[in-house]
Design an enzyme around this catalytic site. Structure first.
Site, PDB file in Angstrom:
ATOM      1  N   TYR A  43     -26.628 -23.742 -39.795  1.00  0.00           N
ATOM      2  CA  TYR A  43     -25.501 -24.500 -39.287  1.00  0.00           C
ATOM      3  C   TYR A  43     -24.184 -23.826 -39.656  1.00  0.00           C
ATOM      4  O   TYR A  43     -23.661 -24.008 -40.722  1.00  0.00           O
ATOM      5  CB  TYR A  43     -25.534 -25.923 -39.844  1.00  0.00           C
ATOM      6  CG  TYR A  43     -25.088 -26.945 -38.836  1.00  0.00           C
ATOM      7  CD1 TYR A  43     -24.100 -26.648 -37.909  1.00  0.00           C
ATOM      8  CD2 TYR A  43     -25.653 -28.213 -38.798  1.00  0.00           C
ATOM      9  CE1 TYR A  43     -23.700 -27.569 -36.977  1.00  0.00           C
ATOM     10  CE2 TYR A  43     -25.262 -29.151 -37.871  1.00  0.00           C
ATOM     11  CZ  TYR A  43     -24.295 -28.825 -36.961  1.00  0.00           C
ATOM     12  OH  TYR A  43     -23.903 -29.752 -36.035  1.00  0.00           O
ATOM     13  N   LYS A  46     -19.754 -26.297 -35.350  1.00  0.00           N
ATOM     14  CA  LYS A  46     -19.783 -26.897 -34.033  1.00  0.00           C
ATOM     15  C   LYS A  46     -19.115 -25.890 -33.102  1.00  0.00           C
ATOM     16  O   LYS A  46     -18.145 -25.253 -33.473  1.00  0.00           O
ATOM     17  CB  LYS A  46     -18.965 -28.184 -34.032  1.00  0.00           C
ATOM     18  CG  LYS A  46     -19.497 -29.248 -34.952  1.00  0.00           C
ATOM     19  CD  LYS A  46     -20.400 -30.202 -34.206  1.00  0.00           C
ATOM     20  CE  LYS A  46     -20.892 -31.315 -35.095  1.00  0.00           C
ATOM     21  NZ  LYS A  46     -21.575 -30.869 -36.299  1.00  0.00           N
ATOM     22  N   ASP A  67     -13.359 -18.673 -31.675  1.00  0.00           N
ATOM     23  CA  ASP A  67     -12.403 -18.862 -32.772  1.00  0.00           C
ATOM     24  C   ASP A  67     -12.451 -17.571 -33.579  1.00  0.00           C
ATOM     25  O   ASP A  67     -13.478 -17.242 -34.176  1.00  0.00           O
ATOM     26  CB  ASP A  67     -12.858 -20.069 -33.605  1.00  0.00           C
ATOM     27  CG  ASP A  67     -12.042 -20.278 -34.879  1.00  0.00           C
ATOM     28  OD1 ASP A  67     -11.269 -19.377 -35.272  1.00  0.00           O
ATOM     29  OD2 ASP A  67     -12.204 -21.352 -35.498  1.00  0.00           O
ATOM     30  N   TYR A 109      -7.134 -17.619 -41.270  1.00  0.00           N
ATOM     31  CA  TYR A 109      -8.276 -18.312 -41.865  1.00  0.00           C
ATOM     32  C   TYR A 109      -9.532 -18.146 -41.002  1.00  0.00           C
ATOM     33  O   TYR A 109      -9.526 -18.448 -39.815  1.00  0.00           O
ATOM     34  CB  TYR A 109      -7.982 -19.803 -42.100  1.00  0.00           C
ATOM     35  CG  TYR A 109      -9.054 -20.359 -42.980  1.00  0.00           C
ATOM     36  CD1 TYR A 109      -9.106 -19.991 -44.329  1.00  0.00           C
ATOM     37  CD2 TYR A 109     -10.080 -21.135 -42.470  1.00  0.00           C
ATOM     38  CE1 TYR A 109     -10.141 -20.412 -45.140  1.00  0.00           C
ATOM     39  CE2 TYR A 109     -11.110 -21.565 -43.273  1.00  0.00           C
ATOM     40  CZ  TYR A 109     -11.133 -21.194 -44.607  1.00  0.00           C
ATOM     41  OH  TYR A 109     -12.165 -21.601 -45.409  1.00  0.00           O
ATOM     42  N   GLY A 140     -24.828  -6.463 -24.713  1.00  0.00           N
ATOM     43  CA  GLY A 140     -25.102  -6.760 -23.309  1.00  0.00           C
ATOM     44  C   GLY A 140     -24.742  -8.140 -22.823  1.00  0.00           C
ATOM     45  O   GLY A 140     -24.559  -8.346 -21.637  1.00  0.00           O
ATOM     46  N   ASP A 150     -16.732 -25.407 -30.460  1.00  0.00           N
ATOM     47  CA  ASP A 150     -15.663 -26.031 -29.678  1.00  0.00           C
ATOM     48  C   ASP A 150     -15.813 -25.585 -28.219  1.00  0.00           C
ATOM     49  O   ASP A 150     -15.760 -24.399 -27.931  1.00  0.00           O
ATOM     50  CB  ASP A 150     -14.312 -25.616 -30.268  1.00  0.00           C
ATOM     51  CG  ASP A 150     -14.232 -25.980 -31.745  1.00  0.00           C
ATOM     52  OD1 ASP A 150     -14.629 -27.106 -32.089  1.00  0.00           O
ATOM     53  OD2 ASP A 150     -13.828 -25.130 -32.552  1.00  0.00           O
ATOM     54  N   GLN A 175     -11.971 -31.636  -5.450  1.00  0.00           N
ATOM     55  CA  GLN A 175     -11.587 -31.962  -4.063  1.00  0.00           C
ATOM     56  C   GLN A 175     -12.672 -31.528  -3.069  1.00  0.00           C
ATOM     57  O   GLN A 175     -13.569 -30.765  -3.407  1.00  0.00           O
ATOM     58  CB  GLN A 175     -10.240 -31.301  -3.691  1.00  0.00           C
ATOM     59  CG  GLN A 175      -9.109 -31.554  -4.664  1.00  0.00           C
ATOM     60  CD  GLN A 175      -8.525 -32.951  -4.653  1.00  0.00           C
ATOM     61  OE1 GLN A 175      -7.940 -33.395  -5.625  1.00  0.00           O
ATOM     62  NE2 GLN A 175      -8.670 -33.657  -3.565  1.00  0.00           N
ATOM     63  N   GLN A 227     -14.434 -15.595 -37.245  1.00  0.00           N
ATOM     64  CA  GLN A 227     -15.399 -16.682 -37.524  1.00  0.00           C
ATOM     65  C   GLN A 227     -16.563 -16.761 -36.526  1.00  0.00           C
ATOM     66  O   GLN A 227     -17.716 -16.871 -36.922  1.00  0.00           O
ATOM     67  CB  GLN A 227     -14.641 -18.017 -37.530  1.00  0.00           C
ATOM     68  CG  GLN A 227     -15.511 -19.254 -37.673  1.00  0.00           C
ATOM     69  CD  GLN A 227     -14.674 -20.541 -37.695  1.00  0.00           C
ATOM     70  OE1 GLN A 227     -13.978 -20.805 -38.659  1.00  0.00           O
ATOM     71  NE2 GLN A 227     -14.767 -21.346 -36.645  1.00  0.00           N
ATOM     72  N   ASP A 237      -7.430 -32.343 -39.997  1.00  0.00           N
ATOM     73  CA  ASP A 237      -7.864 -31.245 -39.105  1.00  0.00           C
ATOM     74  C   ASP A 237      -8.197 -31.746 -37.697  1.00  0.00           C
ATOM     75  O   ASP A 237      -9.045 -31.170 -37.005  1.00  0.00           O
ATOM     76  CB  ASP A 237      -9.078 -30.491 -39.673  1.00  0.00           C
ATOM     77  CG  ASP A 237      -8.709 -29.571 -40.820  1.00  0.00           C
ATOM     78  OD1 ASP A 237      -7.531 -29.554 -41.219  1.00  0.00           O
ATOM     79  OD2 ASP A 237      -9.607 -28.873 -41.334  1.00  0.00           O
TER      80      ASP A 237
HETATM   81  P1  13P Z   1     -13.165 -25.191 -36.169  1.00  0.00           P
HETATM   82  O1  13P Z   1     -14.574 -25.343 -35.618  1.00  0.00           O
HETATM   83  O2  13P Z   1     -12.147 -25.528 -35.139  1.00  0.00           O
HETATM   84  O3  13P Z   1     -12.980 -23.824 -36.758  1.00  0.00           O
HETATM   85  O4  13P Z   1     -12.964 -26.269 -37.299  1.00  0.00           O
HETATM   86  C1  13P Z   1     -13.754 -26.181 -38.440  1.00  0.00           C
HETATM   87  C2  13P Z   1     -13.388 -27.100 -39.534  1.00  0.00           C
HETATM   88  O5  13P Z   1     -14.045 -27.075 -40.546  1.00  0.00           O
HETATM   89  C3  13P Z   1     -12.258 -28.044 -39.385  1.00  0.00           C
HETATM   90  O6  13P Z   1     -12.071 -28.833 -40.543  1.00  0.00           O
HETATM   91 MG    MG Z   2     -11.909 -24.562 -33.349  1.00  0.00          MG
HETATM   92 MG    MG Z   3     -11.642 -22.444 -37.156  1.00  0.00          MG
HETATM   93 MG    MG Z   4     -15.318 -23.998 -34.136  1.00  0.00          MG
END
Ligand code: 13P
Ligand code: MG
Ligand code: MG
Ligand code: MG
Ligand code: 13P
Length: 379
Positions: free
Chosen positions: A228, A231, A11, A90, A103, A233, A241, A94, A286
């Site tokens: 943290y 997450k 992202d 935004y 590397g 993605d 097959q 990130q 979101d």
């Molecule tokens: P992303 O991990 O897709 O950037 O989403 C973060 C988020 O805070 C969505 O509300």
């Molecule tokens: Mg994302």
């Molecule tokens: Mg994002």
């Molecule tokens: Mg993300």
């Protein structure tokens, strides 16, 4: 000749908020990736998008963890980030956690799923790509694809699959992995992969000959960055097959949505909705979390595709079901289990609020407190 399929994603800025990717950002990433193809660094590349994440699907003959190939992705994301910054997207950049490439993109923010194999007479693969969730979202569908005969008829009726598959499971906290063989160790496997906050399926191998069948990105940004920060993605590669699940068997688990971690602020539980490429723009709270399926036939190392595999009215009911599930959960607002427990939230005000109010806690029992207000065992 052995081919390596490397899928590297990041992202690098959302448009608008965390919903999608700006076309100029995407174009820059594609330009850099295609330059690398022209220069012979990679054999072929396809760039796909899910929500605010971009993935480079690349083929080459440089093997797993190739620094040259990882650098192609890193450079594409760096260049894309410049455009994202210019447009004040935004969270521009990130997922790029360091300034200079060293590397291997592992530990630097981008997610990676790779596999190396001898190209078969026909080599259908699916790249699954999800937004607003984490790699453990693949645990349930991988179990169904490779170990559940009620999902995958081939486990029962195809002699080349009938021996079963071996799952490699990663403990994201310790960094240790374990291989478990199905069907005979199925119940042991389920002990781990049902605990989605800690264990992720990393790869799946055919038991008969050790051939790789699936590979997932298992980076967890929280642990990568030492705190943290999000997450990750995730992406997942599945070969289909001839001794692996049929394309339709690999897609089938997604027709029955289940709950995954992620959604708003990476701090909620929500249904994983299978969508077409065009619908992979999560906006409601979101989300809810999305997954796309990009199908390719690999031909002499070239990527023929993608085919947008969830662009099928047969998945409309799953999308409707996921919307209903989202409604039920949204009813609970900030209350668990819609909101994740404190240790799984992407960020939280709990420590600050506890610190501010710590002198106002009173013992309500006559006994000695067993736990501190932070939840630790008292002395
Ligand atoms: P992303 O991990 O897709 O950037 O989403 C973060 C988020 O805070 C969505 O509300
Ligand atoms: Mg994302
Ligand atoms: Mg994002
Ligand atoms: Mg993300
Ligand atoms: P076709 O007869 O359309 O080739 O389908 C064969 C099959 O095995 C589908 O799962």
């Amino acid at each position: 000749m052995k081919i390596t399929l490397s899928v590297i994603k990041a992202d690098i800025g959302g448009f608008v908020g965390h919903s999608s990717v700006h076309p100029e950002v995407l174009n820059r990433v594609k330009e850099v990736a295609l330059e690398a193809k022209d220069n012979g660094l990679i054999k072929d590349v396809s760039v796909i998008v899910c929500g605010d994440d971009i993935a480079l699907v690349m083929t080459h003959t440089k093997g797993l963890d190739s620094s040259e190939v990882h650098e192609v992705a890193w450079n594409a994301f760096k260049e894309g980030t410049e455009v994202a910054k210019k447009l004040k997207m935004y969270g521009a950049g990130q997922d790029l956690l360091t300034d200079a490439f060293s590397g291997n993109v592992k530990g630097m923010g981008p997610g990676v799923a790779e596999m190396e194999f001898e190209e078969r007479k026909s080599e259908p693969v699916i790249v699954f790509f999800a937004d607003k969730t984490s790699p453990s979202a693949w645990n349930l569908p991988l179990y169904e694809m490779f170990a559940d005969p009620m999902n995958t008829a081939g486990l029962v009726i195809d002699p080349s699959m009938h021996d079963g598959f071996i799952f490699e499971v990663l403990d994201v906290y310790s960094g240790m992995s374990i291989k478990l063989s199905t069907p005979e160790e199925l119940y042991d496997l389920m002990v781990f992969i049902g605990a989605t906050s800690r264990y992720c399926v990393r790869s799946v191998f055919r038991k008969k000959d050790g051939e790789i069948g699936a590979s997932a990105s298992t980076q967890k940004l929280s642990l990568t960055a030492g705190r943290y920060v999000g997450k990750d993605d995730p992406v997942l590669i599945v070969r289909c097959q001839s001794g692996f699940p049929a394309v339709g068997e690999a897609l089938e688990p997604f027709a029955r949505p289940w709950f995954v971690e992620g959604w708003m602020r990476g701090s909620h539980t929500g249904p994983l909705m299978p969508v077409s490429f065009a619908q992979a723009k999560p906006t409601r709270f979101d989300g809810p979390p999305r997954v796309i399926a990009a199908g390719y036939q690999i031909c002499n190392g070239n990527l023929i595709g993608p085919v947008d595999l969830f662009d099928d009215p047969a998945f409309d009911q799953a999308r409707t079901d996921a919307s209903h599930m989202a409604n039920y959960l949204r009813r609970q607002g900030i209350f668990e289990p819609h909101r994740l427990p404190p240790e799984e939230m992407e960020y939280t005000t709990l420590p600050k609020v506890l610190e501010k109010l710590k002198d106002r806690f009173q013992l309500v029992d006559t006994g000695k407190p067993k736990f501190t207000t932070e939840g630790e065992v008292a002395e």
